[in-house]
Design a protein around this motif. Structure first.
Motif, PDB file in Angstrom:
ATOM      1  N   MET A   1       0.843  -1.178   0.000  1.00  0.00           N
ATOM      2  CA  MET A   1       0.000   0.000   0.000  1.00  0.00           C
ATOM      3  C   MET A   1       0.883   1.234   0.000  1.00  0.00           C
ATOM      4  SD  MET A   1      -2.954   1.059   2.643  1.00  0.00           S
ATOM      5  CE  MET A   1      -4.355   1.279   1.597  1.00  0.00           C
ATOM      6  N   PRO A   2       0.613   2.191  -0.892  1.00  0.00           N
ATOM      7  CA  PRO A   2       1.437   3.405  -0.955  1.00  0.00           C
ATOM      8  C   PRO A   2       1.413   4.179   0.364  1.00  0.00           C
ATOM      9  CG  PRO A   2      -0.004   3.240  -2.871  1.00  0.00           C
ATOM     10  CD  PRO A   2      -0.426   2.173  -1.904  1.00  0.00           C
ATOM     11  N   HIS A   3       2.481   4.866   0.627  1.00  0.00           N
ATOM     12  CA  HIS A   3       2.586   5.671   1.844  1.00  0.00           C
ATOM     13  C   HIS A   3       1.763   6.944   1.763  1.00  0.00           C
ATOM     14  CE1 HIS A   3       5.490   2.980   3.500  1.00  0.00           C
ATOM     15  NE2 HIS A   3       6.452   3.300   2.662  1.00  0.00           N
ATOM     16  N   ILE A   4       1.318   7.319   0.576  1.00  0.00           N
ATOM     17  CA  ILE A   4       0.483   8.506   0.394  1.00  0.00           C
ATOM     18  C   ILE A   4      -0.802   8.095  -0.316  1.00  0.00           C
ATOM     19  CG2 ILE A   4       2.413  10.151   0.414  1.00  0.00           C
ATOM     20  CD1 ILE A   4       2.304  10.167  -2.653  1.00  0.00           C
ATOM     21  N   ALA A   5      -1.862   8.854  -0.114  1.00  0.00           N
ATOM     22  CA  ALA A   5      -3.140   8.557  -0.751  1.00  0.00           C
ATOM     23  C   ALA A   5      -3.063   8.916  -2.231  1.00  0.00           C
ATOM     24  CB  ALA A   5      -4.261   9.332  -0.072  1.00  0.00           C
ATOM     25  N   MET A   6      -3.253   7.902  -3.088  1.00  0.00           N
ATOM     26  CA  MET A   6      -3.176   8.116  -4.528  1.00  0.00           C
ATOM     27  C   MET A   6      -4.419   7.539  -5.192  1.00  0.00           C
ATOM     28  SD  MET A   6       0.854   7.319  -5.264  1.00  0.00           S
ATOM     29  CE  MET A   6       0.643   7.552  -7.013  1.00  0.00           C
ATOM     30  N   SER A   7      -4.887   8.209  -6.209  1.00  0.00           N
ATOM     31  CA  SER A   7      -6.040   7.747  -6.964  1.00  0.00           C
ATOM     32  C   SER A   7      -5.719   6.416  -7.636  1.00  0.00           C
ATOM     33  CB  SER A   7      -6.409   8.785  -8.027  1.00  0.00           C
ATOM     34  OG  SER A   7      -7.345   8.242  -8.933  1.00  0.00           O
ATOM     35  N   PRO A   8      -6.640   5.471  -7.636  1.00  0.00           N
ATOM     36  CA  PRO A   8      -6.391   4.194  -8.312  1.00  0.00           C
ATOM     37  C   PRO A   8      -6.286   4.334  -9.832  1.00  0.00           C
ATOM     38  CG  PRO A   8      -8.618   4.260  -7.416  1.00  0.00           C
ATOM     39  CD  PRO A   8      -7.921   5.503  -6.957  1.00  0.00           C
ATOM     40  N   GLU A   9      -6.695   5.476 -10.376  1.00  0.00           N
ATOM     41  CA  GLU A   9      -6.576   5.688 -11.820  1.00  0.00           C
ATOM     42  C   GLU A   9      -5.152   6.028 -12.257  1.00  0.00           C
ATOM     43  OE1 GLU A   9      -9.432   8.100 -10.709  1.00  0.00           O
ATOM     44  OE2 GLU A   9     -10.569   6.239 -10.597  1.00  0.00           O
ATOM     45  N   LEU A  10      -4.277   6.370 -11.302  1.00  0.00           N
ATOM     46  CA  LEU A  10      -2.910   6.717 -11.656  1.00  0.00           C
ATOM     47  C   LEU A  10      -2.138   5.464 -12.062  1.00  0.00           C
ATOM     48  CD1 LEU A  10      -2.036   9.327  -8.890  1.00  0.00           C
ATOM     49  CD2 LEU A  10      -2.782   9.747 -11.237  1.00  0.00           C
ATOM     50  N   ALA A  11      -1.175   5.664 -12.931  1.00  0.00           N
ATOM     51  CA  ALA A  11      -0.326   4.561 -13.396  1.00  0.00           C
ATOM     52  C   ALA A  11       0.446   3.966 -12.225  1.00  0.00           C
ATOM     53  CB  ALA A  11       0.644   5.084 -14.460  1.00  0.00           C
ATOM     54  N   PRO A  12       0.879   2.720 -12.355  1.00  0.00           N
ATOM     55  CA  PRO A  12       1.712   2.135 -11.305  1.00  0.00           C
ATOM     56  C   PRO A  12       3.121   2.747 -11.305  1.00  0.00           C
ATOM     57  CG  PRO A  12       1.481   0.606 -13.128  1.00  0.00           C
ATOM     58  CD  PRO A  12       0.608   1.788 -13.442  1.00  0.00           C
ATOM     59  N   GLY A  13       3.816   2.542 -10.211  1.00  0.00           N
ATOM     60  CA  GLY A  13       5.221   2.926 -10.115  1.00  0.00           C
ATOM     61  C   GLY A  13       5.473   4.412 -10.223  1.00  0.00           C
ATOM     62  N   THR A  14       6.647   4.725 -10.715  1.00  0.00           N
ATOM     63  CA  THR A  14       7.096   6.106 -10.823  1.00  0.00           C
ATOM     64  C   THR A  14       6.175   6.955 -11.693  1.00  0.00           C
ATOM     65  OG1 THR A  14       9.332   5.256 -10.530  1.00  0.00           O
ATOM     66  CG2 THR A  14       9.143   7.530 -11.220  1.00  0.00           C
ATOM     67  N   PRO A  15       5.665   6.455 -12.828  1.00  0.00           N
ATOM     68  CA  PRO A  15       4.746   7.294 -13.613  1.00  0.00           C
ATOM     69  C   PRO A  15       3.538   7.768 -12.809  1.00  0.00           C
ATOM     70  CG  PRO A  15       5.505   5.486 -14.957  1.00  0.00           C
ATOM     71  CD  PRO A  15       5.988   5.214 -13.546  1.00  0.00           C
ATOM     72  N   GLY A  16       3.000   6.926 -11.941  1.00  0.00           N
ATOM     73  CA  GLY A  16       1.885   7.345 -11.099  1.00  0.00           C
ATOM     74  C   GLY A  16       2.289   8.453 -10.145  1.00  0.00           C
ATOM     75  N   LEU A  17       3.514   8.370  -9.620  1.00  0.00           N
ATOM     76  CA  LEU A  17       4.007   9.442  -8.753  1.00  0.00           C
ATOM     77  C   LEU A  17       4.209  10.732  -9.548  1.00  0.00           C
ATOM     78  CD1 LEU A  17       6.564   7.347  -6.676  1.00  0.00           C
ATOM     79  CD2 LEU A  17       4.287   8.141  -5.948  1.00  0.00           C
ATOM     80  N   PHE A  18       4.678  10.610 -10.777  1.00  0.00           N
ATOM     81  CA  PHE A  18       4.803  11.788 -11.646  1.00  0.00           C
ATOM     82  C   PHE A  18       3.431  12.423 -11.855  1.00  0.00           C
ATOM     83  CE2 PHE A  18       8.739  10.401 -14.395  1.00  0.00           C
ATOM     84  CZ  PHE A  18       9.535  10.393 -13.269  1.00  0.00           C
ATOM     85  N   GLN A  19       2.424  11.599 -12.075  1.00  0.00           N
ATOM     86  CA  GLN A  19       1.069  12.097 -12.320  1.00  0.00           C
ATOM     87  C   GLN A  19       0.460  12.677 -11.038  1.00  0.00           C
ATOM     88  OE1 GLN A  19      -0.888   8.622 -13.872  1.00  0.00           O
ATOM     89  NE2 GLN A  19       0.529   8.497 -15.610  1.00  0.00           N
ATOM     90  N   TYR A  20       0.788  12.110  -9.897  1.00  0.00           N
ATOM     91  CA  TYR A  20       0.300  12.596  -8.608  1.00  0.00           C
ATOM     92  C   TYR A  20       0.708  14.053  -8.384  1.00  0.00           C
ATOM     93  CZ  TYR A  20      -0.075  13.121  -3.532  1.00  0.00           C
ATOM     94  OH  TYR A  20      -0.362  13.583  -2.277  1.00  0.00           O
ATOM     95  N   ARG A  21       1.925  14.352  -8.779  1.00  0.00           N
ATOM     96  CA  ARG A  21       2.453  15.699  -8.576  1.00  0.00           C
ATOM     97  C   ARG A  21       3.087  16.172  -9.882  1.00  0.00           C
ATOM     98  NH1 ARG A  21       5.734  18.529  -4.276  1.00  0.00           N
ATOM     99  NH2 ARG A  21       5.089  20.556  -4.972  1.00  0.00           N
TER     100      ARG A  21
END
Length: 183
Positions: A1-21
């Motif tokens: 489970m990620p340490h921060i709240a992230m939308s399930p629509e975001l990509a996995p891994g680093t791309p999802g973190l890029f999209q988060y911020r």
């Protein structure tokens, strides 16, 4: 489970973190695009292999899985060669120049001071240019950051190896800029 709240629509891994911020993700995606896909004397597959090697040393499952697929799809010898390099860079059937650059990247993982004059001299003797040496250190340093970013926030990481092949194909087709935007 990620340490921060992230939308399930975001990509996995680093791309999802890029999209988060996206305000930080866009420049990080641009950095990856420049280091791994821009015109260069080292092929894209070779630069991806350096990123893979670093990610394996850093035990980053997402980055090592993704970039090994990207490298394998773009390098002569494919998956078999990538696996040989990861198993034993010294006996892998790669050029002396690439071997020397991978060793520089591996030393960078240990710390900047681990990149010795001897490693750099060996790369030069194998035909590496100053730009290739520079970029090998920078790819390694950037992937140390990307690996720690992904794992430090416990990003979602697919268990299915086929997911990495799909992500690799998207990167090959669309590049790293899309990682920050999701399209």
């Amino acid at each position: 489970m990620p340490h921060i709240a992230m939308s399930p629509e975001l990509a996995p891994g680093t791309p999802g973190l890029f999209q988060y911020r996206p305000e930080t993700g866009r420049p990080l995606g641009e950095l990856a695009e420049t280091l791994l896909r821009s015109p260069h004397s080292l092929g894209r597959g070779d630069r991806e292999l350096i990123a893979t090697y670093v990610s394996v040393l850093n035990h980053c499952k997402f980055c090592s899985s993704t970039h090994s697929e990207v490298s394998a799809a773009q390098i002569d010898g494919g998956r078999a060669l990538v696996d040989k390099v990861l198993d034993d860079v010294d006996s892998a059937p790669i050029s002396p120049k690439l071997r020397a650059l991978i060793k520089i990247a591996g030393a960078t993982v240990e710390g900047g001071h681990a990149v010795t004059a001897e490693l750099v001299d060996a790369a030069r003797q194998a035909g590496a240019t100053d730009t290739e040496i520079h970029d090998s250190v920078l790819i390694s340093a950037a992937f140390c950051m990307f690996n720690r970013y992904c794992d430090g926030l416990a990003a979602i990481v697919p268990d299915d190896p086929r997911a990495y092949a799909g992500m690799a194909q998207m990167i090959i087709n669309d590049g790293y800029r899309m990682c920050a935007t999701g399209h």
